[in-house]
Design an enzyme around this catalytic site. Structure first.
Site, PDB file in Angstrom:
ATOM      1  N   HIS A  82       1.041  -1.225  -0.063  1.00  0.00           N
ATOM      2  CA  HIS A  82      -0.205  -0.182  -0.131  1.00  0.00           C
ATOM      3  C   HIS A  82       1.108   1.434   0.309  1.00  0.00           C
ATOM      4  O   HIS A  82       1.638   1.354   0.772  1.00  0.00           O
ATOM      5  CB  HIS A  82      -1.397   0.261   0.955  1.00  0.00           C
ATOM      6  CG  HIS A  82      -1.721   1.177   1.053  1.00  0.00           C
ATOM      7  ND1 HIS A  82      -2.799   1.379   1.093  1.00  0.00           N
ATOM      8  CD2 HIS A  82      -0.977   2.394   1.965  1.00  0.00           C
ATOM      9  CE1 HIS A  82      -2.997   2.716   1.164  1.00  0.00           C
ATOM     10  NE2 HIS A  82      -3.258   2.751   1.478  1.00  0.00           N
ATOM     11  N   ASP A 161     -15.280   1.359   6.215  1.00  0.00           N
ATOM     12  CA  ASP A 161     -14.618   2.982   5.609  1.00  0.00           C
ATOM     13  C   ASP A 161     -15.280   3.708   4.235  1.00  0.00           C
ATOM     14  O   ASP A 161     -15.031   4.831   4.465  1.00  0.00           O
ATOM     15  CB  ASP A 161     -13.323   1.958   5.273  1.00  0.00           C
ATOM     16  CG  ASP A 161     -12.460   2.393   4.771  1.00  0.00           C
ATOM     17  OD1 ASP A 161     -12.282   3.814   5.748  1.00  0.00           O
ATOM     18  OD2 ASP A 161     -11.888   2.626   3.658  1.00  0.00           O
ATOM     19  N   ARG A 168     -15.236  11.626   6.574  1.00  0.00           N
ATOM     20  CA  ARG A 168     -14.051  12.781   6.917  1.00  0.00           C
ATOM     21  C   ARG A 168     -13.716  13.652   5.987  1.00  0.00           C
ATOM     22  O   ARG A 168     -13.108  14.494   6.529  1.00  0.00           O
ATOM     23  CB  ARG A 168     -12.796  11.690   7.388  1.00  0.00           C
ATOM     24  CG  ARG A 168     -12.734  11.135   8.635  1.00  0.00           C
ATOM     25  CD  ARG A 168     -12.043   9.462   8.652  1.00  0.00           C
ATOM     26  NE  ARG A 168     -11.067   9.701   8.179  1.00  0.00           N
ATOM     27  CZ  ARG A 168      -9.966   8.880   7.700  1.00  0.00           C
ATOM     28  NH1 ARG A 168      -9.971   8.336   7.288  1.00  0.00           N
ATOM     29  NH2 ARG A 168      -8.763   9.562   7.781  1.00  0.00           N
ATOM     30  N   SER A 183      -8.434   2.920   8.530  1.00  0.00           N
ATOM     31  CA  SER A 183      -9.075   2.844   7.242  1.00  0.00           C
ATOM     32  C   SER A 183      -8.303   2.228   6.538  1.00  0.00           C
ATOM     33  O   SER A 183      -8.546   1.226   5.824  1.00  0.00           O
ATOM     34  CB  SER A 183      -8.732   4.071   7.122  1.00  0.00           C
ATOM     35  OG  SER A 183      -9.390   4.474   6.145  1.00  0.00           O
ATOM     36  N   LYS A 187      -9.115  -2.380   5.738  1.00  0.00           N
ATOM     37  CA  LYS A 187      -8.818  -2.899   3.919  1.00  0.00           C
ATOM     38  C   LYS A 187      -8.405  -3.608   3.305  1.00  0.00           C
ATOM     39  O   LYS A 187      -8.297  -5.319   2.973  1.00  0.00           O
ATOM     40  CB  LYS A 187      -9.149  -1.704   3.218  1.00  0.00           C
ATOM     41  CG  LYS A 187      -9.962  -0.843   2.791  1.00  0.00           C
ATOM     42  CD  LYS A 187      -9.659   0.758   2.358  1.00  0.00           C
ATOM     43  CE  LYS A 187      -9.045   1.774   2.871  1.00  0.00           C
ATOM     44  NZ  LYS A 187      -9.394   3.131   2.556  1.00  0.00           N
TER      45      LYS A 187
END
Ligand code: URA
Length: 442
Positions: A82, A161, A168, A183, A187
């Site tokens: 990520h 999320d 948000r 968050s 995932k």
């Protein structure tokens, strides 16, 4: 459930129990807690932070709001990476097939560009026909068959999320380390991974520009990963200038294909290689960095990594011929070189200005639902630290019309600074962070 007492407690610096987080997030995901109450609670959490056990409870609640992939019995380790996002960051397109070609299953779940940063899904969708909206059943089948899938967060994964992130985004509660960590990790943990590599960007073009914040975010996510049995490592990489030369969706896809074939810009390859090494290490394929590098270099030079990407493109209904002929990618109507106005040293190429220009030229979105033009962007022809002559080209602009060219020229005027001498840029890969250690690599 009574939400007001929970908001009051969080507002006064208190904490919620794991049961309260679980119930609250469950009720919010199913619409029984309204946005305005959740927004107040998020702001209280933003201002007062979350204790460690609250962070774990929030992450679990978000994770449990949806489906989870399981690759038990696959016979191969499973890993993903990520990135916290940047400009010119097309690493995922090279990394996923590269690591899959080394025998690791890679269910690469990615996002779209938002704000000044680009997104892997938009880059993949520049390939004619490529579908990123595949179901989790298709992901599972594709992983079993070819060991790699590249897809977007479906409605099935961490739906809480999705709702929370959208909320948000419009309530100024994005830039909170615990909320970002929960968050992202909710995932990633839903993917059934054995290992995860985090690319945490630092520098002026990063989500969190400050080194200490980047380190804290990395450590927070690593703790969440390890706590859930997912071996997690982070590299801190530079985003004080764009990564690679190409910025803009189709241009970046073409550069990623070139990199897979051994032609890519060196900085792109070095960041990809470093993350690939970590993916092979976190999954236990090898603990030896040199062996990992050799494996990754071998699958690139033998063409096996490119072949893996071809299989992924074909499986996801894209045109695999782009691998041999990147001219099949969509191209901008207009191109123009941008010349240096004076001689000197390139001291700065500001990623935010480049990213924002791409959005203004039609290549990014202001809102999630906006359509994008994959063809527009820049190919940079100089890096910070390079000496340039007056009149030398610093970038090629790819635009769809005259207005786009104008926007691009103005953006390059402000993004690129030429000075008598330049401060050295940030080290490309500066820190390696594990549960136990922060290793300085510069
Ligand atoms: N990316 C995410 O998925 N979540 C955040 O909160 C920030 C960036």
């Amino acid at each position: 459930m009574l939400v007001v007492p929970l908001i009051e407690r969080k507002r006064e610096g208190g904490k919620l129990t794991a049961e309260e987080w679980a119930e609250l997030i469950g009720e919010y995901a199913t619409g029984r807690v309204p946005d305005y109450q959740m927004a107040a609670l998020l702001m209280a959490a933003f201002l007062n932070g979350l204790e460690r056990d609250e962070l774990v409870a929030l992450t679990d609640a978000m994770l449990n709001s949806g489906a989870r992939l399981s690759f038990e019995g696959l016979g191969r380790p499973v890993a993903d990476k990520h990135s916290t996002g940047g400009v010119g960051d097309k690493v995922s397109l090279v990394l996923a097939p590269l690591v899959a070609a080394c025998g690791v299953a890679v269910p690469m779940m990615s996002g779209r560009g938002l704000g000044h940063t680009g997104g892997t899904l938009d880059k993949l969708e520049a390939i004619p026909g490529f579908r990123t909206d595949i179901s989790l059943d298709d992901v599972r089948e594709q992983i079993e068959r070819i060991g790699c899938a590249m897809f977007g967060q479906t409605g099935e994964i961490a739906p809480a999320d999705r709702k929370l992130y959208a909320l948000r985004d419009v309530t100024a509660t994005v830039e909170s380390i615990p909320l970002i960590a929960a968050s992202i990790m909710s995932k990633k943990l839903a993917e059934g991974l054995n290992g995860l590599v985090l690319d945490v960007k630092r520098g002026s073009g990063a989500f969190l520009a400050d080194l200490d914040d980047s380190l804290l975010l990395a450590q927070t996510m690593i703790e969440l990963g390890e706590e859930h049995g997912c071996h997690t490592v982070a590299l801190l990489t530079a985003m004080d200038r764009p990564l690679g030369d190409a910025c803009g969706n189709a241009l970046e896809t073409a550069e990623a294909i070139g990199c897979l074939r051994g032609e890519g810009p060196d900085d792109l390859w070095q960041v990809t290689l470093a993350q690939g090494v970590e993916m092979l290490r976190v999954t236990g394929v090898t603990d030896d960095t040199m062996v990992a590098r050799q494996m990754l270099e071998e699958v690139r030079t033998s063409g096996r990594a490119a072949e893996k990407f071809r299989q992924v493109i074909a499986a996801q209904r894209g045109d695999p011929r782009v691998l041999d002929d990147p001219h099949l990618l969509p191209a901008a109507r207009l191109t123009q070189e941008y010349a240096a106005k004076r001689a000197g040293t390139v001291s700065r190429i500001e990623p935010r200005a480049i990213g924002r220009a791409i959005v203004a030229m039609g290549g990014g979105r202001q809102r999630m639902e906006d359509p994008i033009d994959p063809t527009v962007g820049f190919v940079l022809r100089a890096k910070p630290g390079d000496r340039v002559a007056a009149g030398q080209s610093l970038a090629a602009i790819h635009a769809r019309d005259e207005t786009g060219l104008e926007v691009a020229r103005a953006a390059l005027d402000s993004a690129i600074t030429i000075a008598g001498r330049a401060k050295p840029p940030l080290p490309l890969i500066s820190h390696r962070v594990t549960l136990k250690d922060v290793e300085v690599l510069e």
